[in-house]
Design an enzyme around this catalytic site. Structure first.
Site, PDB file in Angstrom:
ATOM      1  N   TYR A 127     -11.963  16.345 -82.376  1.00  0.00           N
ATOM      2  CA  TYR A 127     -10.593  15.962 -82.033  1.00  0.00           C
ATOM      3  C   TYR A 127     -10.480  14.451 -81.758  1.00  0.00           C
ATOM      4  O   TYR A 127      -9.631  14.008 -80.996  1.00  0.00           O
ATOM      5  CB  TYR A 127     -10.101  16.739 -80.807  1.00  0.00           C
ATOM      6  CG  TYR A 127      -9.953  18.232 -81.020  1.00  0.00           C
ATOM      7  CD1 TYR A 127     -10.012  18.797 -82.286  1.00  0.00           C
ATOM      8  CD2 TYR A 127      -9.734  19.085 -79.943  1.00  0.00           C
ATOM      9  CE1 TYR A 127      -9.876  20.173 -82.477  1.00  0.00           C
ATOM     10  CE2 TYR A 127      -9.598  20.454 -80.126  1.00  0.00           C
ATOM     11  CZ  TYR A 127      -9.669  20.989 -81.394  1.00  0.00           C
ATOM     12  OH  TYR A 127      -9.526  22.345 -81.573  1.00  0.00           O
ATOM     13  N   LYS A 174     -23.744  23.764 -83.584  1.00  0.00           N
ATOM     14  CA  LYS A 174     -24.027  24.236 -84.939  1.00  0.00           C
ATOM     15  C   LYS A 174     -24.937  23.196 -85.582  1.00  0.00           C
ATOM     16  O   LYS A 174     -24.593  22.558 -86.580  1.00  0.00           O
ATOM     17  CB  LYS A 174     -22.688  24.383 -85.701  1.00  0.00           C
ATOM     18  CG  LYS A 174     -22.804  25.133 -86.998  1.00  0.00           C
ATOM     19  CD  LYS A 174     -23.098  26.604 -86.814  1.00  0.00           C
ATOM     20  CE  LYS A 174     -23.267  27.300 -88.147  1.00  0.00           C
ATOM     21  NZ  LYS A 174     -23.756  28.673 -88.042  1.00  0.00           N
ATOM     22  N   ASP A 207     -21.671  30.253 -83.371  1.00  0.00           N
ATOM     23  CA  ASP A 207     -21.159  31.532 -83.885  1.00  0.00           C
ATOM     24  C   ASP A 207     -21.788  32.705 -83.139  1.00  0.00           C
ATOM     25  O   ASP A 207     -21.102  33.674 -82.781  1.00  0.00           O
ATOM     26  CB  ASP A 207     -21.361  31.641 -85.411  1.00  0.00           C
ATOM     27  CG  ASP A 207     -22.703  31.113 -85.879  1.00  0.00           C
ATOM     28  OD1 ASP A 207     -23.461  30.569 -85.057  1.00  0.00           O
ATOM     29  OD2 ASP A 207     -23.015  31.268 -87.079  1.00  0.00           O
ATOM     30  N   ASP A 231     -12.572  24.457 -77.387  1.00  0.00           N
ATOM     31  CA  ASP A 231     -11.182  24.898 -77.447  1.00  0.00           C
ATOM     32  C   ASP A 231     -11.150  26.393 -77.825  1.00  0.00           C
ATOM     33  O   ASP A 231     -10.451  27.205 -77.211  1.00  0.00           O
ATOM     34  CB  ASP A 231     -10.484  24.050 -78.528  1.00  0.00           C
ATOM     35  CG  ASP A 231      -8.993  24.185 -78.510  1.00  0.00           C
ATOM     36  OD1 ASP A 231      -8.463  24.802 -77.573  1.00  0.00           O
ATOM     37  OD2 ASP A 231      -8.347  23.671 -79.443  1.00  0.00           O
ATOM     38  N   ASP A 235     -10.636  29.980 -75.225  1.00  0.00           N
ATOM     39  CA  ASP A 235      -9.591  30.989 -75.432  1.00  0.00           C
ATOM     40  C   ASP A 235     -10.187  32.394 -75.458  1.00  0.00           C
ATOM     41  O   ASP A 235      -9.582  33.354 -74.960  1.00  0.00           O
ATOM     42  CB  ASP A 235      -8.820  30.718 -76.729  1.00  0.00           C
ATOM     43  CG  ASP A 235      -7.615  29.814 -76.481  1.00  0.00           C
ATOM     44  OD1 ASP A 235      -7.621  29.099 -75.456  1.00  0.00           O
ATOM     45  OD2 ASP A 235      -6.666  29.831 -77.288  1.00  0.00           O
TER      46      ASP A 235
END
Ligand code: ATP
Length: 337
Positions: A127, A174, A207, A231, A235
């Protein structure tokens, strides 16, 4: 300083402040007129003088920024973006603690409520806004959206994660698919682990981490990760703890101590003005603020009171109750007494 902001921010923040006032700590809540109305009227959402006040505040409590009448990205950039960027609030802290087992989508699956904190790097990563479009609008269009990690940025977020861990830190990334950033994160991870030898720590692929949060969330204490991954994971964590109505957050500069506290949810224009917004996320954000200001026992009492009210069904409709925003907050205040 308090920015109620827009939509349900103007409803849940005053309700949450009433709960904190029940503690009689003598805290001053100074309102700041930063909202969509002001931006529409003047084109300036956060005047320079107001920003200087925010810089000096012991803490900032924010409701929500967002209004369906405003598509101009400058509104968010001038407010939320500027506060996070210029105060360098690098740690986005999102605790997800289940207040009542009936609210969990995994309620029939596990032995105990999930209780984890997702720590998201808040200033760089995917971001960072670096990148651009080439041959825009043509069949040859190309877009670059850069991931940025800096040694300083990664070290400080990892150190912050270790500093708040209760039992274990998991770093999720990752590295195999993002080898350049991965190498930097792993260099910092080795250093951070060496600097905090008493805290158990594990690395996980992002993941696998997302999968384990759903299948075995009880294993997690603190999860730390880059901006975009954080982010998404936060959630998931919020969903495990009952949804947006229960998700608080803090944006912290661990060096200066400057901090902003806000519910994870937005302005929710679809329910704004109906008096049905769940105030618990804002109340739990106030609890985070209290802990940050040195009132740890009071913060725990507010959280316990919120849990008591919700378990008793004294809550808004999204949580299975029938109370209004004000009534649900008043119920928490009663449990606090
Ligand atoms: P924004 O553009 O400000 O982010 P949004 O509507 O896109 O607003 P949210 O405000 O997070 O995003 O709302 C997402 C959904 O969750 C909406 O349907 C909203 O009504 C619901 N919601 C959000 N907060 C609450 C709350 N505190 N209580 C009950 N429902 C909520």
């Amino acid at each position: 300083m308090v920015i109620e902001g827009d939509g349900i921010g103007r409803e849940v923040i005053p309700a949450a402040i009433k709960v904190v006032e029940e503690l009689g700590l003598g805290l001053e809540f100074e309102p700041l007129d930063v909202n969509a109305e002001r931006f529409l009227r003047t084109g300036e959402a956060l005047p320079e003088g107001a920003f200087r006040q925010l810089e000096k505040a012991d803490a900032i409590l924010l409701g929500a920024i967002g209004d369906p009448r405003i598509c101009d990205p400058r509104y968010t950039a001038q407010t939320l973006g500027r506060i996070r960027r210029e105060l360098d609030l690098y740690a986005n802290v999102r605790p997800a603690r289940l207040l009542d087992p009936r609210l969990s989508p995994l309620r029939d699956a596990g032995p105990r409520p999930a209780d984890m904190i997702v720590i998201r790097e808040n200033t760089e990563g995917l971001y960072s806004s670096l990148g651009g479009r080439f041959k825009a609008g043509t069949p040859d269009e190309m877009a670059l959206q850069e991931h940025v990690s800096t040694y300083r940025g990664v070290r400080r977020i990892l150190d912050y994660a270790f500093s708040v861990a209760r039992s274990c830190v998991v770093m999720a990334d990752k590295w195999n698919a993002m080898p350049h950033a991965g190498a930097l994160w792993h260099r910092c991870w080795r250093e951070a682990r060496a600097a905090h030898p008493d805290v158990p720590a594990r690395h996980m692929a992002i993941d696998a981490c997302a999968l384990h949060m759903i299948t075995d969330p009880w294993q997690f204490d603190v999860i730390v990760t880059e901006n975009c991954f954080g982010d998404i994971l936060s959630d998931i964590a919020g969903g495990l703890a009952g949804g947006v109505g229960f998700a608080p957050s803090a944006n912290i500069n661990g060096t200066t101590g400057q901090a902003m506290f806000e519910p994870v949810h937005g302005s929710a224009p679809d329910i704004a003005g109906t008096g049905t917004a769940n105030p618990v996320a804002a109340i739990l954000s106030c609890a985070l603020m209290l802990a940050h200001l040195g009132f740890a026992a009071e913060a725990a009492a507010v959280e316990a009171a919120a849990a008591g009210a919700v378990r008793a069904g004294e809550c808004t409709a999204d949580a299975g109750g029938s109370l209004s925003t004000g009534e649900a907050a008043a119920a928490v205040a009663r449990w606090l007494r």
